[in-house]
Write an enzyme that holds these catalytic residues in place. Sequence first.
Site, PDB file in Angstrom:
ATOM      1  CG  HIS A 100      -1.888   1.004   1.419  1.00 52.49           C
ATOM      2  ND1 HIS A 100      -1.609   2.291   1.800  1.00 52.49           N
ATOM      3  CD2 HIS A 100      -3.227   0.944   1.244  1.00 52.49           C
ATOM      4  CE1 HIS A 100      -2.748   2.980   1.858  1.00 52.49           C
ATOM      5  NE2 HIS A 100      -3.742   2.194   1.518  1.00 52.49           N
ATOM      6  CG  ASP A 123       0.594  -2.460   6.321  1.00 49.65           C
ATOM      7  OD1 ASP A 123      -0.339  -2.557   7.138  1.00 49.65           O
ATOM      8  OD2 ASP A 123       0.510  -1.753   5.289  1.00 49.65           O
ATOM      9  CD  GLN A 180      -6.798  -4.408   3.876  1.00 50.42           C
ATOM     10  OE1 GLN A 180      -7.731  -5.152   4.131  1.00 50.42           O
ATOM     11  NE2 GLN A 180      -6.980  -3.136   3.566  1.00 50.42           N
ATOM     12  CE  LYS A 205      -7.413  -0.164   6.161  1.00 49.79           C
ATOM     13  NZ  LYS A 205      -7.934   0.207   4.871  1.00 49.79           N
ATOM     14  CB  CYS A 232      -3.844   3.532  -1.515  1.00 50.99           C
ATOM     15  SG  CYS A 232      -4.995   4.864  -1.309  1.00 50.99           S
TER      16      CYS A 232
HETATM   17  N1  PMP Z   1      -1.667  -0.680   4.708  1.00 48.30           N
HETATM   18  C1  PMP Z   1      -2.611  -1.393   4.076  1.00 48.30           C
HETATM   19  C2  PMP Z   1      -2.275  -2.761   3.567  1.00 48.30           C
HETATM   20  C3  PMP Z   1      -3.882  -0.861   3.908  1.00 48.30           C
HETATM   21  O1  PMP Z   1      -4.815  -1.571   3.294  1.00 48.30           O
HETATM   22  C4  PMP Z   1      -4.154   0.431   4.410  1.00 48.30           C
HETATM   23  C5  PMP Z   1      -5.525   1.052   4.244  1.00 48.30           C
HETATM   24  N2  PMP Z   1      -6.150   0.787   3.049  1.00 48.30           N
HETATM   25  C6  PMP Z   1      -3.153   1.120   5.061  1.00 48.30           C
HETATM   26  C7  PMP Z   1      -1.912   0.540   5.193  1.00 48.30           C
HETATM   27  C8  PMP Z   1      -3.375   2.486   5.619  1.00 48.30           C
HETATM   28  O2  PMP Z   1      -4.330   2.435   6.636  1.00 48.30           O
HETATM   29  P1  PMP Z   1      -4.976   3.762   7.196  1.00 48.30           P
HETATM   30  O3  PMP Z   1      -5.497   4.512   6.016  1.00 48.30           O
HETATM   31  O4  PMP Z   1      -6.057   3.277   8.108  1.00 48.30           O
HETATM   32  O5  PMP Z   1      -3.909   4.499   7.911  1.00 48.30           O
END
Ligand code: PMP
Length: 585
Positions: free
Chosen positions: A305, A382, A385, A408, A546
Amino acid sequence: MSTNINAEEQPDLSALANLANQFFKALPGQQIKTDPVVGQAHEPVRQDALVESYEPWLYDQGLRNNSFDHSPPSASGVGVSPSAANQNNAVDLRNPQTSFADPNLAGPKPADSVQLPFQEDEPFETRLKEILNNVRVSSPAVRIPFDQDTDAPYYFLKNRNGVLNPKNIFDRDASRVGQPIAPPFDVNLVRNDFPILRERVNGRPLIWLDNAATTQKPQQVIDRISYFYQHENSNIHRAAHQLAARATDAYEGAREKVRAFINAASVNEIIFVRGATEAINLVAKSWSEQNLNAGDEIIVSHLEHHANIVPWQQLAAKKGLKIKVIPVDDDGQILLDEYAKLLGPKTKLVAFTQVSNALGTVTPASRITELAHQAGAKVLIDGAQSVSHMKVDVRALDADWFVFSGHKVFGPTGIGVVYGKEALLNETQPWQGGGNMISDVTFEYTQYHKAPSRFEAGTGNIADAVGLGAAIDYVSRIGIENISRYEHYLLIYATRLLKEVPGIRLIGTAPDKASVLSFVLAGYKTEEIGAALNKEGIAVRSGHHCAQPILRRFGVESTVRPSLAFYNTRAEIDTLVNILHRLKK
Ligand code: PMP
């Protein structure tokens, strides 16, 4: 008046509360409020109203005693924070409370299928829960269609040689291969806990398949936050008054819940931040900035991401670092051999996702971590997910940092977590300065607290941390392994149906996947499909998620991305797939 509880059906708690309210309000001397719109008796439904409504009856049953103190207990069952109790309620400003053991938080709570919010251990409440549990009967178990119900196993259950891989079947338990299993929770009962799932969109029942972007919140989380503001709200750690104790207790209680959820060794390893993005930035702008030098290398994977790319790029530009990327194969799986070739003496950090938000690939996180450590590098995982779909054990993973976002995992927005190994956190200088994180300040010099306080400058998101604690309780009550198994079954079901849509191309076909079904459909732009589904009440994400580098690896700029959570059903998937078939006609 009758409550019409059918033993075959779940009782609707809200309806029960409403009826009880009406009944007791209708007793002599009480007034029934009338809904001006529908002209019917109406009460706003509050969970605690249920207890209130039962109160006279409970007296009759001898279950509640007249001297009951109506002041709310604190979240973890005492009126004083564990720290404040340890200090005779005289909080030592030089040693604020983050790491005292709280006996009230020890050990798992028994699973309840009906939960009353936050009231702990009043005898009448235990009895009331029993009463409600007795009428809450699960619907017949859903059989998972495998072997018996389908003629062919699904393509992604096979390994590269076309051989069925038993590890990929449902519960990943080889001893149960081929046996239909029943989800141990009733998805319809679970759905009842999520008020937003009763919304209608464009005249249709909402079908929420945008769980990778954010998850919906159970009533228990909504109520917990509301309860905090009604009964506990205060700043934390700093005052010796009752509400400060309650708020501190609730906040530190949530930290303990996070610790247990990811199996960290200590609450001192759990830092509250705004979300996964802020969490990664914290590590980039503290430890990494302090320890990496020109020429050092950071490895990320192609699946990342943007939140796990951009902070490293910024740091690389500032300090002259090099970023290397682990490639993936055509299914979206990490190429471990290629990864091993990237590791070397200059590698200082490996930062990668446990589950790809764009493809759903589950990465071999333990192995990646192990190889990085062998090369002397630190590891950030990270977990944005992963935490809502699978059991995470940070000690087993051996990650140096593990990050995730509360929203999430059925918790509120604006709250997230950095897990870090305690010694490492204490060796690292804070990235932000201010109140709450210091033990002593003069104009010449400041002494910082140890972790986690040193990374929580200023007033944090107290209420939402508490809400995240409630979300973790909720997920734990269902059981993350049960969630994982049920979602795996849904993913298999959905993949099989989607594959039959003419012109579809699935992006991300790794054998080990969680939640995400990314695709493009010949003849349609992804946003057209998103709009067509929205018309039918279905929420999916269409766009680049993203994660532009990984989509470009597959030659696309965007995909349609339905993503599953445990409250989704086969019927919802059927609706989605039917609409896609209709579009193709
Ligand atoms: N890492 C991953 C794999 C994500 O899917 C996301 C959110 N889509 C993020 C980081 C960032 O999370 P947040 O926008 O809640 O800070």
